[in-house]
Design a protein around this motif. Structure first.
Motif, mmCIF file in Angstrom:
data_model
loop_
_atom_site.group_PDB
_atom_site.id
_atom_site.type_symbol
_atom_site.label_atom_id
_atom_site.label_comp_id
_atom_site.label_asym_id
_atom_site.label_seq_id
_atom_site.Cartn_x
_atom_site.Cartn_y
_atom_site.Cartn_z
ATOM 1 N N ASP A 1 0.817 -1.531 0.521
ATOM 2 C CA ASP A 1 -0.304 0.227 0.115
ATOM 3 C C ASP A 1 1.169 1.781 0.363
ATOM 4 O OD1 ASP A 1 -1.891 2.343 0.128
ATOM 5 O OD2 ASP A 1 -2.414 1.247 2.420
ATOM 6 N N ALA A 2 1.174 1.128 -1.103
ATOM 7 C CA ALA A 2 2.474 2.651 -1.121
ATOM 8 C C ALA A 2 1.982 3.557 -1.577
ATOM 9 C CB ALA A 2 3.972 1.785 -3.307
ATOM 10 N N TYR A 3 2.960 4.758 -1.344
ATOM 11 C CA TYR A 3 2.721 5.971 -1.112
ATOM 12 C C TYR A 3 3.920 6.197 -1.662
ATOM 13 C CZ TYR A 3 3.909 6.792 3.973
ATOM 14 O OH TYR A 3 3.945 6.891 4.653
ATOM 15 N N VAL A 4 4.676 8.187 -1.455
ATOM 16 C CA VAL A 4 5.787 8.954 -1.757
ATOM 17 C C VAL A 4 6.062 9.856 -1.088
ATOM 18 C CG1 VAL A 4 7.706 9.770 -3.767
ATOM 19 C CG2 VAL A 4 6.552 7.359 -4.178
ATOM 20 N N LYS A 5 7.096 9.542 -0.090
ATOM 21 C CA LYS A 5 6.971 11.322 0.327
ATOM 22 C C LYS A 5 8.397 11.605 0.268
ATOM 23 C CE LYS A 5 9.017 10.868 4.923
ATOM 24 N NZ LYS A 5 9.247 10.725 6.252
ATOM 25 N N VAL A 6 8.420 13.756 -0.346
ATOM 26 C CA VAL A 6 9.123 14.271 -1.227
ATOM 27 C C VAL A 6 8.819 15.241 0.123
ATOM 28 C CG1 VAL A 6 9.731 15.062 -2.912
ATOM 29 C CG2 VAL A 6 7.863 13.550 -2.660
ATOM 30 N N GLN A 7 10.728 15.417 0.260
ATOM 31 C CA GLN A 7 11.118 15.932 1.371
ATOM 32 C C GLN A 7 12.480 17.323 0.873
ATOM 33 O OE1 GLN A 7 12.288 14.844 5.193
ATOM 34 N NE2 GLN A 7 12.675 16.551 5.726
ATOM 35 N N ILE A 8 11.922 18.127 1.159
ATOM 36 C CA ILE A 8 13.516 19.586 0.608
ATOM 37 C C ILE A 8 13.385 19.921 2.017
ATOM 38 C CG2 ILE A 8 14.153 21.462 -0.460
ATOM 39 C CD1 ILE A 8 12.924 20.080 -2.921
ATOM 40 N N GLY A 9 14.478 20.386 2.788
ATOM 41 C CA GLY A 9 14.494 20.576 4.057
ATOM 42 C C GLY A 9 13.207 20.866 5.904
ATOM 43 N N HIS A 10 12.873 21.698 5.205
ATOM 44 C CA HIS A 10 12.076 21.361 6.052
ATOM 45 C C HIS A 10 10.311 21.286 5.468
ATOM 46 C CE1 HIS A 10 14.528 21.924 9.396
ATOM 47 N NE2 HIS A 10 14.680 23.152 9.034
ATOM 48 N N GLN A 11 10.554 21.429 3.991
ATOM 49 C CA GLN A 11 9.015 21.283 3.334
ATOM 50 C C GLN A 11 8.714 19.993 3.556
ATOM 51 O OE1 GLN A 11 8.712 23.678 0.052
ATOM 52 N NE2 GLN A 11 11.124 24.572 0.997
ATOM 53 N N VAL A 12 8.010 19.516 3.793
ATOM 54 C CA VAL A 12 7.684 17.561 3.596
ATOM 55 C C VAL A 12 6.537 17.527 2.925
ATOM 56 C CG1 VAL A 12 7.201 15.392 4.799
ATOM 57 C CG2 VAL A 12 8.643 16.725 5.594
ATOM 58 N N MET A 13 6.248 16.668 0.879
ATOM 59 C CA MET A 13 4.768 16.883 0.898
ATOM 60 C C MET A 13 4.559 15.691 1.255
ATOM 61 S SD MET A 13 4.231 20.075 -1.960
ATOM 62 C CE MET A 13 1.903 18.929 -1.255
ATOM 63 N N LYS A 14 2.865 14.446 0.456
ATOM 64 C CA LYS A 14 3.044 13.047 0.402
ATOM 65 C C LYS A 14 2.317 12.955 -0.681
ATOM 66 C CE LYS A 14 3.859 11.753 4.704
ATOM 67 N NZ LYS A 14 3.415 11.013 6.698
ATOM 68 N N THR A 15 2.062 11.879 -1.394
ATOM 69 C CA THR A 15 0.963 11.210 -2.517
ATOM 70 C C THR A 15 -0.219 10.606 -1.309
ATOM 71 O OG1 THR A 15 2.257 9.240 -2.806
ATOM 72 C CG2 THR A 15 2.858 11.641 -3.865
ATOM 73 N N LYS A 16 -1.116 10.596 -2.541
ATOM 74 C CA LYS A 16 -1.794 9.648 -2.213
ATOM 75 C C LYS A 16 -1.682 8.264 -2.080
ATOM 76 C CE LYS A 16 -6.121 12.213 -3.434
ATOM 77 N NZ LYS A 16 -7.129 13.389 -4.386
ATOM 78 N N PRO A 17 -1.734 6.997 -0.555
ATOM 79 C CA PRO A 17 -1.461 6.250 -1.127
ATOM 80 C C PRO A 17 -2.591 5.552 -2.219
ATOM 81 C CG PRO A 17 -1.907 6.480 1.102
ATOM 82 C CD PRO A 17 -2.342 8.155 0.108
ATOM 83 N N VAL A 18 -1.468 4.232 -2.948
ATOM 84 C CA VAL A 18 -1.985 3.097 -4.099
ATOM 85 C C VAL A 18 -2.107 2.491 -3.877
ATOM 86 C CG1 VAL A 18 -1.418 2.524 -6.295
ATOM 87 C CG2 VAL A 18 -1.170 4.971 -5.500
#
Length: 948
Positions: free
Chosen positions: A398-415
């Motif tokens: 049940d995968a999703y991607v977490k992307v981080q640049i410094g203190h900025q963190v965003m995630k995709t929806k789980p697939v």
């Protein structure tokens, strides 16, 4: 008894306009002040008359003096018809009057009375305030002479007219209003936006009062004698004038130290005529005297840029008796102004208290210029992943991607897929600053259970190798191999035929303008990519003169005081003045310059109390805000010097409070008038904002990230520009819910539609025949337009042109400023203020109320923004003819006149057909960028600048 009088000496006039048809004029002068009128004698046939006549006005209320205007009119006497013709006028405010001891003869250029009048020449006046009881008031001439004089005395001499001129359209208390001043600056006295009889050669720092400083550059020493029993010396230098002294840092065990520090002593505060430069040896108990160099201040040379810096010289040290001893000290001593290159890096005597022994290397009080980093949007398009290996067997990830640049963190929806491959195809946006210090880190994670995630693989991409684009071209995607986050079994790796990988499209978008502030107060609308920048259209000069009546922000030695400094922000350039310690009426007199690329931008100037100057401790307290001023560039006339005193208004939990006044001098100079006019037709934002637009939620998130990045970078400078300062200057909390702001936006909207309501009421009165004459005229006009429909549009545009020309005489004479009435900050309820100053999320109990309360504030904040945007559009419509932006109004009424003439000779049917076909044109013929009228409209000023 009040003996205060205004003395006016009419000296002479020069180069007057001939009016008698014979190349000459018979001039006389009339003076109006506080309901009194005086007249000079008539000088027959003289274009350069000399009067040397003095008049004295009674001042009925000295407290009202700053709001009493002095109007001076020059006329030509026509003896044959016993009439007069206009030659020019001068209007001066009460804030420009000085005592008799400071009064000098100033030559004022004559001004026009209307747009069609012709004037030339100048009038020499000496104006002063005196309380000499022996001076008797002049005998005024009769106040009734003509209808024109009656109108002038009753309308132009009333102080209330001046107060309205210096307030916004919505009247507010006089104490909160803008005040026009006429200070003496580097180029002379400023009156009506012009420099009167100043130093024509002064081009540097001509918007501030010249302040002279004694500069002492301590470079180095050599061959210093040994002072300790060990044969060593720990030298430092003490520079002293009277009670003021500055100290360099000390070096341990060094006979040839090098300091290279500059000290600046204000000449206004000097209490001695001798400068002493003393070298001392640092000791545990008492510092030992090594040697001294003395200077007579009266013999110090004067250095004014662009002169080259004064070369330092070696001076032999002397003992206390004046005899030469071993050792030399290299110094440079000169007298200069704040235009000196050494001014910003100097230790200042007005930034410390007398006999202060703190080290001279204190950096928290210096003036500095900062440049905010170039910000880029990082667009990460997460497409898909292949061959994902879950940590648990017999299940799909049940995968999703977490992307981080410094203190900025965003995630995709789980697939939740039935294979080991996952497809997302989501766009994630971040903000990054040059030079890129953080990497782009992507990790594919598997949601094993509630609150439990495990990393499947990770990839790290340096931002320095990411493709950059300045247009909407397509960026090619790439496959990246995912690295295992932990060590796995070697045998397991051998069994796996494929490695996990992820498909990405990553780029740095430089075609956008990174919104590091609220769009309503933006000070820079250029894209990030430099290759898209256009030439500048002008130069903005700001002189930060002084502040008066500041509210004490702290206590020291049992009394209230403040340690204030100013911060100005425009574009990528931030400036900070030096901190003036223990002064509630500081005089900064610092001047700064910016390039202007777009007139629809705003300059912000804030005043803060420096809380880092402490006796002991780390200085971790926040700098306190005292107030700020916002000035829109498009509301400034080209080449005019605006000298005004701005009230510093701040909202507190118990309501609005005036914290003092800030005195500024501003000038906008245009380098290319054609380019500036062409800017009004271009899109407000770069092309990428229209080709690939952002959602409202994305803009709020990106703006918040950008402000945090700018605050972090400027906080690492020396001296640091603290985070609370950056946030206050950028209005980071302007989107939060506030009952006060919502009511203010609602009333702004009602004011915009008040014109429509007035037209509706007027038309109702026409239908009800309340005024039969008007109703009959409207019926006649209606029949004419019905019979000749081709006259409808020409009449409409001609009417708009005439309204614009009529409103020219009522155009604002001052930059906009914050208005407490428009902001609904005067009679706000305490509970509403408590709600506005509440944190987000709220700290109120219980939890259910907190949840609902936060949701309500979030939704209401959006409604508040929409209402404000609608009001801003209506206010821009009003700005078309109100001359708030003089260039835009002139362009609009000119277009209206041209349209009226073209439509007059063009059949109405042809015009209607062309408009219809243009509106219904094929999409192939439509352009993706906004139209020229839309771009012009979006640059018009709204009353958002006047909001607190």
């Amino acid at each position: 008894m009040n003996n205060l009088k205004l003395g006016v000496e009419v000296v002479s006039a020069h180069n007057l306009l001939p009016k008698d048809g014979q190349g000459s004029s018979s001039a006389f002068v009339e003076l109006f002040f506080d309901g009194q009128r005086y007249r000079t004698t008539i000088k027959e046939k003289d274009l350069n008359p000399v009067w040397n006549e003095s008049f004295y006005f009674n001042i009925s209320d000295p407290s009202n003096l700053p709001f009493l205007p002095l109007d001076v009119y020059v006329y030509n006497n026509v003896r044959a018809t016993n009439t007069r013709s206009f030659l020019g006028k001068i209007s001066l405010t009460g804030t420009s009057f000085v005592p008799y001891s400071d009064a000098v003869v100033l030559h004022y250029p004559l001004e026009k009375r209307g747009i069609f009048s012709r004037v030339r020449g100048e009038l020499g006046l000496k104006i002063y305030i005196t309380d000499d009881a022996s001076i008797k008031s002049s005998i005024p001439i009769p106040s009734v002479e003509s209808h024109e004089d009656n109108f002038r005395v009753s309308h132009e001499a009333k102080p209330a007219k001046l107060v309205r001129m210096h307030s916004a359209s919505a009247a507010q208390p006089v104490d909160y209003a803008l005040k026009e001043t006429s200070p003496f600056l580097g180029g002379g006295r400023v009156v009506g936006g012009r420099v009167i009889r100043g130093d024509k050669t002064a081009s540097t720092y001509d918007l501030v009062e010249r302040m002279y400083f004694l500069y002492v550059r301590v470079v180095r020493a050599r061959d210093l004698p040994a002072m300790d029993v060990t044969g060593s010396i720990d030298p430092y230098v003490e520079v002293k004038i009277g009670n003021y002294k500055g100290i360099t840092k000390h070096f341990e065990n060094r006979q040839n130290p090098e300091w290279n520090q500059v000290f600046a002593f204000s000449k206004d505060r000097m209490q001695a005529s001798v400068l002493e430069v003393v070298i001392k040896d640092k000791d545990l108990v008492k510092d030992d005297f090594v040697g001294i160099v003395r200077f007579d201040i009266n013999e110090v040379p004067l250095r004014v840029p662009p002169d080259s810096p004064l070369a330092p010289e070696w001076y032999r040290l002397e003992d206390k008796k004046g005899e030469k001893i071993k050792g030399e000290l290299m110094l440079a001593v000169w007298v200069g102004t704040q235009a000196d290159e050494a001014f910003s890096d100097s230790w200042h005597s007005d930034a410390v208290t007398p006999l202060d022994s703190t080290p001279a290397a204190s950096t928290v009080i210096r003036s500095k210029v900062y440049h905010s980093p170039r910000l880029w949007y990082v667009r990460v398009n997460v497409i898909e992943a292949q061959d994902l290996v879950p940590t648990g067997k017999n299940r799909f990830p049940d995968a999703y991607v977490k992307v981080q640049i410094g203190h900025q963190v965003m995630k995709t929806k789980p697939v939740q897929a039935r294979t080991l491959n996952a497809l997302w195809n989501e766009d994630l946006l971040f903000v990054a600053a040059e030079p890129f210090e953080d990497h782009l880190v992507l990790s594919v994670e598997d949601r094993v259970g509630p609150g439990k995630d495990e990393i499947i693989g990770r990839v790290i991409i340096p931002l320095s190798i990411v493709d950059r684009r300045a247009d909407d071209r397509m960026i090619h995607s790439r496959w990246y191999n995912l690295e295992k986050p932990v060590i796995v079994d070697v045998d397991q790796l051998k069994k796996e035929k494929f490695s996990s990988r992820i498909h990405l499209r990553v780029c740095l978008d430089g075609g956008y303008h990174v919104l590091d502030e609220s769009t309503h107060y933006s000070s820079d609308l250029r894209p990030t990519a430099k290759q898209l920048w256009k030439p500048s259209i002008g130069v903005l000069e700001l002189g930060i003169l002084n502040a008066v009546g500041l509210h004490p922000m702290k206590t020291r030695d049992g009394r209230g005081t403040s340690d204030t400094y100013c911060v100005a922000k425009y574009g990528q350039k931030w400036v900070r003045t030096r901190t003036l310690v223990d002064n509630l009426c500081p005089k900064y007199n610092e001047q700064y310059t910016w390039e202007v690329f777009d007139p629809a931008t705003v300059l912000t100037v804030g005043v803060f109390d420096n809380s880092q100057i402490v006796e002991k401790g780390s200085g971790s307290n926040k700098d306190l805000k005292i107030g700020k001023v916002r000035i829109r560039i498009s509301t400034l006339e080209t080449g005019r010097i605006y000298t005004h005193s701005y009230p510093l208004l701040v909202l507190h939990p118990n309501g609005v409070k005036k914290m003092g006044e800030l005195h500024l001098a501003i000038r906008f100079s245009c380098t290319s008038f054609v380019n500036m006019l062409y800017t009004y037709s271009k899109p407000l934002l770069p092309k990428m904002h229209y080709v690939r637009p952002f959602s409202v939620m994305q803009l709020d998130m990106l703006r918040h990230q950008a402000v945090n990045i700018v605050a972090a970078r400027l906080g690492r400078a020396e001296p640091p520009l603290r985070k609370e300062v950056v946030e206050y200057m950028s209005d980071v909390d302007s989107h939060l819910w506030s009952m006060r702001r919502s009511k203010a936006n609602f009333f702004r909207l009602m004011t915009v539609f008040s014109g429509l309501f007035a037209i509706g009421k007027w038309f109702t009165d026409i239908c009800m025949w309340k005024n039969p004459v008007t109703t009959i005229l409207v019926h006649i006009l209606f029949l004419m337009l019905v019979c000749f429909p081709e006259l409808i549009l020409p009449t409409f545009f001609l009417y708009m042109f005439l309204i614009g020309v009529w409103n020219y005489r009522y155009r604002p004479k001052y930059p906009p400023h914050m208005n407490t009435r428009i902001s609904q900050a005067e009679a706000v309820h305490p509970d509403e203020m408590d709600e506005e100053f509440d944190t987000f999320p709220t700290t109120r109990n219980p939890d259910l109320v907190r949840m609902r309360y936060d949701r309500l504030r979030s939704v209401a904040g959006r409604i508040q923004t929409v209402v404000g945007d609608v009001a801003a559009q209506g206010e821009r419509v009003q700005a078309l003819l109100s001359w708030r932006d003089p260039r835009a109004t002139a362009m609009f009424i000119t277009c209206c006149l041209v349209a009226a003439l073209v439509l007059y000779v063009t059949p109405f049917q042809v015009v209607a057909a062309l408009i219809g076909f243009y509106v219904m044109r094929h999409p192939r013929f439509r352009h993706r960028l906004p139209l020229v009228p839309v771009n012009f409209f979006r640059r018009l000023p709204a009353r958002t600048d006047c909001m607190l």
